[in-house]
Enzyme design. Sequence first.
Site, PDB file in Angstrom:
ATOM      1  N   GLY A   8       0.748  -1.121   0.091  1.00  0.00           N
ATOM      2  CA  GLY A   8       0.021   0.175  -0.044  1.00  0.00           C
ATOM      3  C   GLY A   8       1.023   1.359  -0.038  1.00  0.00           C
ATOM      4  CB  VAL A  61      -2.010  -7.078   0.170  1.00  0.00           C
ATOM      5  CG1 VAL A  61      -0.798  -6.280  -0.379  1.00  0.00           C
ATOM      6  CG2 VAL A  61      -2.934  -6.035   1.177  1.00  0.00           C
ATOM      7  CG  ASN A  87       1.474   1.448   5.000  1.00  0.00           C
ATOM      8  OD1 ASN A  87       1.159   2.142   5.892  1.00  0.00           O
ATOM      9  ND2 ASN A  87       0.845   1.534   3.645  1.00  0.00           N
ATOM     10  CB  SER A 139      -4.495   1.663  14.604  1.00  0.00           C
ATOM     11  OG  SER A 139      -5.147   2.869  14.786  1.00  0.00           O
ATOM     12  CE1 TYR A 152      -7.798   1.143  10.012  1.00  0.00           C
ATOM     13  CE2 TYR A 152      -7.669   1.957  12.318  1.00  0.00           C
ATOM     14  CZ  TYR A 152      -7.144   1.905  11.282  1.00  0.00           C
ATOM     15  OH  TYR A 152      -6.018   2.433  10.925  1.00  0.00           O
ATOM     16  CB  THR A 155      -8.072  -5.418  11.142  1.00  0.00           C
ATOM     17  OG1 THR A 155      -8.012  -3.836  11.218  1.00  0.00           O
ATOM     18  CG2 THR A 155      -9.336  -5.878  10.584  1.00  0.00           C
ATOM     19  CE  LYS A 156      -4.974  -1.032  11.049  1.00  0.00           C
ATOM     20  NZ  LYS A 156      -3.763  -1.149  10.028  1.00  0.00           N
ATOM     21  CB  ILE A 185      -0.886   9.982  10.544  1.00  0.00           C
ATOM     22  CG1 ILE A 185      -0.022   9.245  11.957  1.00  0.00           C
ATOM     23  CG2 ILE A 185       0.429  10.454   9.684  1.00  0.00           C
ATOM     24  CD1 ILE A 185       0.546   9.724  12.791  1.00  0.00           C
TER      25      ILE A 185
END
Length: 244
Positions: A8, A61, A87, A139, A152, A155-156, A185
């Site tokens: 990515g 991916v 990433n 994250s 999300y 997964t992190k 970020i």
Amino acid sequence: MATAFITGSARGIGAAIALRLAKDGFNIALNDISEAMFEDNDIMEKIKAEGVECEKFICDVSSFADSEKTVKAIKERFGSIDVLVNNAGITRDGLLARMSEEQYDMVVAVNQKSVFNMSKFVGNIMMRQRSGRIINLASVAGVYGNAGQMNYSATKAAIIGMTKTVAKELGSRGVTCNAVAPGFIKTPMTDKLTEEQKNMMLGQIAMKRFGDVDDIAGVVSFLASKDAGYVTGQVIEISGGIMM
Ligand code: NAI
């Protein structure tokens, strides 16, 4: 010359990591989901200007079969894969009550299964090399949770468990595996947030500023360097001091 493969990496944090590792002297294998992601962007030129070799490998991916083919192609092109940066990631936010099965499954496939795919195929090469560095993008959402991000944050959090497992399985072969956990970020991913959401986040950050992609790239550069040779299984938060 050693080679780094960053998934990515057409834009955002991945592109910044690729450029930083090129400055560190690595040949660079870029990746993204489509050719279109590399249009109107000069990441390849910037990397080549550092005097290293660079090639892009288009691959989703989340696909096991495509990941295997891509890793084989990178190994054939560069001879070794010394650094893997997992990433690539997406968000499909929504409160639990409204989140669809598709929203959930898609984020799991791209963010989490990709780490299994790439760590497995690149890990096999690194084990034979008896050296390698795997660096995963987790994250703060995976550490503390985040409303609207059940998919999300799942997964992190998984990536943190995967990082520690890979560190334990591959450590004796000279392969380290660490994660970085960015806070907020500034990238196309976070541009999507509303002003209200952004102001709320800012209130929680000790340094009272959002992070820059180079804040992440610098720590990844350290984890890929000789100096980090005895660091493994760690999660480094890069968040300007969020939720301490
Ligand atoms: P971004 O959206 O700017 O870049 C992600 C890149 O991954 C894009 O180029 C995209 O096309 C690519 N990608 C998406 N699905 C793919 C697939 N199936 N196969 C190959 N490539 C694919 O995102 P950003 O902000 O640069 O995020 C990078 C990583 O950092 C992600 O894993 C994200 O979860 C993580 N992160 C980002 C934070 C932020 O504040 N921006 C905070 C915490 C973690």
